[in-house]
Write a protein that holds these residues in place. Structure first.
Motif, PDB file in Angstrom:
ATOM      1  N   ALA A  87       1.042  -1.237   0.087  1.00 18.88           N
ATOM      2  CA  ALA A  87       0.022  -0.056   0.023  1.00 18.88           C
ATOM      3  C   ALA A  87       0.711   1.229   0.027  1.00 18.88           C
ATOM      4  O   ALA A  87       0.638   2.127  -0.630  1.00 18.88           O
ATOM      5  N   GLU A  88       2.008   1.251   0.829  1.00 15.19           N
ATOM      6  CA  GLU A  88       2.876   2.270   0.784  1.00 15.19           C
ATOM      7  C   GLU A  88       3.712   2.593  -0.281  1.00 15.19           C
ATOM      8  O   GLU A  88       3.891   3.813  -0.793  1.00 15.19           O
ATOM      9  N   THR A  89       3.898   1.605  -1.177  1.00 13.56           N
ATOM     10  CA  THR A  89       4.893   1.677  -2.247  1.00 13.56           C
ATOM     11  C   THR A  89       3.939   2.144  -3.510  1.00 13.56           C
ATOM     12  O   THR A  89       4.711   2.539  -4.538  1.00 13.56           O
ATOM     13  N   THR A  90       2.788   1.966  -3.617  1.00 16.01           N
ATOM     14  CA  THR A  90       1.818   2.183  -4.759  1.00 16.01           C
ATOM     15  C   THR A  90       1.329   3.684  -4.382  1.00 16.01           C
ATOM     16  O   THR A  90       0.785   4.166  -5.432  1.00 16.01           O
ATOM     17  N   TYR A  91       1.338   4.150  -3.424  1.00 18.97           N
ATOM     18  CA  TYR A  91       0.833   5.652  -2.927  1.00 18.97           C
ATOM     19  C   TYR A  91       1.212   6.468  -3.727  1.00 18.97           C
ATOM     20  O   TYR A  91       2.513   6.638  -4.095  1.00 18.97           O
ATOM     21  N   PRO A  92       0.539   7.391  -4.298  1.00 17.87           N
ATOM     22  CA  PRO A  92      -0.797   7.926  -3.841  1.00 17.87           C
ATOM     23  C   PRO A  92      -1.891   6.989  -4.736  1.00 17.87           C
ATOM     24  O   PRO A  92      -2.954   7.243  -4.506  1.00 17.87           O
ATOM     25  N   SER A 112      -6.150  -0.773  -1.246  1.00 16.37           N
ATOM     26  CA  SER A 112      -5.779   0.408  -0.134  1.00 16.37           C
ATOM     27  C   SER A 112      -6.682   1.607  -0.456  1.00 16.37           C
ATOM     28  O   SER A 112      -7.082   1.874  -1.657  1.00 16.37           O
ATOM     29  N   HIS A 113      -6.551   2.842   0.418  1.00 16.52           N
ATOM     30  CA  HIS A 113      -7.435   3.719   0.182  1.00 16.52           C
ATOM     31  C   HIS A 113      -6.468   4.956   0.753  1.00 16.52           C
ATOM     32  O   HIS A 113      -6.254   5.128   1.820  1.00 16.52           O
ATOM     33  N   PRO A 114      -5.854   5.283  -0.417  1.00 15.90           N
ATOM     34  CA  PRO A 114      -5.057   6.580  -0.289  1.00 15.90           C
ATOM     35  C   PRO A 114      -5.843   7.854   0.356  1.00 15.90           C
ATOM     36  O   PRO A 114      -6.841   8.210  -0.235  1.00 15.90           O
ATOM     37  N   ASP A 115      -5.023   8.296   1.566  1.00 14.40           N
ATOM     38  CA  ASP A 115      -5.849   9.313   2.131  1.00 14.40           C
ATOM     39  C   ASP A 115      -7.349   9.443   2.592  1.00 14.40           C
ATOM     40  O   ASP A 115      -7.980  10.437   2.530  1.00 14.40           O
ATOM     41  N   HIS A 116      -7.772   8.166   2.810  1.00 14.52           N
ATOM     42  CA  HIS A 116      -9.047   7.915   3.159  1.00 14.52           C
ATOM     43  C   HIS A 116      -9.382   6.898   4.239  1.00 14.52           C
ATOM     44  O   HIS A 116      -8.161   5.880   4.188  1.00 14.52           O
ATOM     45  N   PRO A 117     -10.479   6.882   4.834  1.00 11.53           N
ATOM     46  CA  PRO A 117     -10.216   5.831   6.091  1.00 11.53           C
ATOM     47  C   PRO A 117     -10.488   4.381   5.315  1.00 11.53           C
ATOM     48  O   PRO A 117     -10.762   4.075   4.286  1.00 11.53           O
ATOM     49  N   ALA A 118     -10.191   3.426   6.246  1.00 11.97           N
ATOM     50  CA  ALA A 118     -10.334   1.858   5.733  1.00 11.97           C
ATOM     51  C   ALA A 118     -11.697   1.402   5.844  1.00 11.97           C
ATOM     52  O   ALA A 118     -11.910   0.383   6.474  1.00 11.97           O
ATOM     53  N   ILE A 119     -12.495   2.386   5.275  1.00 12.20           N
ATOM     54  CA  ILE A 119     -14.114   1.904   5.437  1.00 12.20           C
ATOM     55  C   ILE A 119     -14.556   1.768   3.835  1.00 12.20           C
ATOM     56  O   ILE A 119     -14.036   2.419   2.999  1.00 12.20           O
ATOM     57  N   ARG A 146     -18.659 -14.434   1.118  1.00 14.30           N
ATOM     58  CA  ARG A 146     -17.485 -15.219   1.671  1.00 14.30           C
ATOM     59  C   ARG A 146     -16.217 -14.543   1.746  1.00 14.30           C
ATOM     60  O   ARG A 146     -15.228 -15.187   2.300  1.00 14.30           O
ATOM     61  N   TYR A 147     -16.023 -13.581   1.007  1.00 17.00           N
ATOM     62  CA  TYR A 147     -14.575 -13.084   0.736  1.00 17.00           C
ATOM     63  C   TYR A 147     -14.347 -12.176   2.095  1.00 17.00           C
ATOM     64  O   TYR A 147     -15.241 -11.284   2.465  1.00 17.00           O
ATOM     65  N   SER A 148     -13.178 -11.978   2.369  1.00 17.90           N
ATOM     66  CA  SER A 148     -12.731 -10.978   3.331  1.00 17.90           C
ATOM     67  C   SER A 148     -12.182  -9.652   2.371  1.00 17.90           C
ATOM     68  O   SER A 148     -11.626 -10.090   1.289  1.00 17.90           O
ATOM     69  N   TYR A 149     -12.674  -8.611   2.961  1.00 16.24           N
ATOM     70  CA  TYR A 149     -12.025  -7.526   2.299  1.00 16.24           C
ATOM     71  C   TYR A 149     -11.267  -6.484   3.108  1.00 16.24           C
ATOM     72  O   TYR A 149     -11.872  -5.838   4.074  1.00 16.24           O
ATOM     73  N   ILE A 150      -9.735  -6.648   3.005  1.00 18.12           N
ATOM     74  CA  ILE A 150      -9.015  -5.944   3.963  1.00 18.12           C
ATOM     75  C   ILE A 150      -8.702  -4.638   2.996  1.00 18.12           C
ATOM     76  O   ILE A 150      -8.211  -4.551   2.227  1.00 18.12           O
ATOM     77  N   ILE A 151      -8.880  -3.569   3.882  1.00 17.62           N
ATOM     78  CA  ILE A 151      -8.602  -2.153   3.372  1.00 17.62           C
ATOM     79  C   ILE A 151      -7.758  -1.726   4.247  1.00 17.62           C
ATOM     80  O   ILE A 151      -7.767  -1.546   5.494  1.00 17.62           O
ATOM     81  N   ILE A 152      -6.589  -0.996   3.592  1.00 17.29           N
ATOM     82  CA  ILE A 152      -5.636  -0.200   4.350  1.00 17.29           C
ATOM     83  C   ILE A 152      -5.570   1.311   4.079  1.00 17.29           C
ATOM     84  O   ILE A 152      -5.485   1.454   2.734  1.00 17.29           O
ATOM     85  N   SER A 153      -5.784   1.874   5.040  1.00 20.86           N
ATOM     86  CA  SER A 153      -5.915   3.425   4.815  1.00 20.86           C
ATOM     87  C   SER A 153      -4.228   3.982   4.858  1.00 20.86           C
ATOM     88  O   SER A 153      -3.633   3.575   5.770  1.00 20.86           O
ATOM     89  N   VAL A 154      -4.077   4.542   3.981  1.00 22.00           N
ATOM     90  CA  VAL A 154      -2.724   5.084   3.810  1.00 22.00           C
ATOM     91  C   VAL A 154      -2.847   6.499   3.761  1.00 22.00           C
ATOM     92  O   VAL A 154      -3.244   7.331   2.947  1.00 22.00           O
TER      93      VAL A 154
END
Length: 168
Positions: free
Chosen positions: A26-31, A111-118, A130-138
């Motif tokens: 997530a950090e390496t692809t930001y923004p 990832s959500h660049p400059d947005h919440p992990a929502i 059935r899937y998990s959706y992991i969101i990383i706020s960057v």
């Protein structure tokens, strides 16, 4: 009260290295948004993550056209800064590799660049049961929050508990 047969699981087990791999991606692809697949196993109400598979964010004008009309929208005009897509051929290739290893795709992360992990409304509209959706706020290039979500039987996101296990 008994849960419906297709009720999503509500716990995902991960380890610190897997969390670090998602945060680093997530950090390496930001923004821009990153994305990837989660391989593992589902037993009862517990998903166990075995491997994080980073993928290219394939969002482009073709993806935008393919998702036209999702959730009643006229056009998905976003860019990689606020949209992601995993190429169908990548999904199929990873699904085959997972099956060969007696694993499943248990979810997707992005990832959500400059947005919440929502999850966004678009995230919900394209999500699968059935899937998990992991969101990383960057925030400003630094991974600051990681949350998991899963769909309930009304196709609404619900928080999913993340259990971070020690690596042996």
């Amino acid at each position: 009260m008994e849960k419906p047969e297709h009720f999503p699981t509500n716990l995902v087990k991960v380890n610190a290295d897997q969390v670090q791999a998602m945060n680093t991606h997530a950090e390496t692809t930001y923004p821009e948004e990153c994305c990837g697949l989660l391989l593992g196993q589902i037993k009862g109400e517990v998903k166990t993550l075995v491997e994080v598979i980073p993928t290219e964010n394939a969002w482009d004008t073709q993806a935008a056209e393919a998702f036209q009309g999702v959730n009643g929208s006229q056009r998905q005009s976003g860019t990689k800064r606020n949209q992601f897509s995993i190429a169908p051929e990548v999904m199929l290739q990873v699904q085959k590799q997972a099956r060969d290893r007696e694993l499943d795709i248990i979810g997707i992360y992005h990832s959500h660049p400059d947005h919440p992990a929502i999850p966004s409304e678009f995230d919900r509209a394209i999500a699968w049961q059935r899937y998990s959706y992991i969101i990383i706020s960057v925030q400003q290039g630094i991974a600051s929050d990681l949350r998991s979500w899963t769909l309930d039987h009304h196709h609404q996101f619900q928080p999913e508990e993340i259990l971070t296990e020690a690596i042996l």
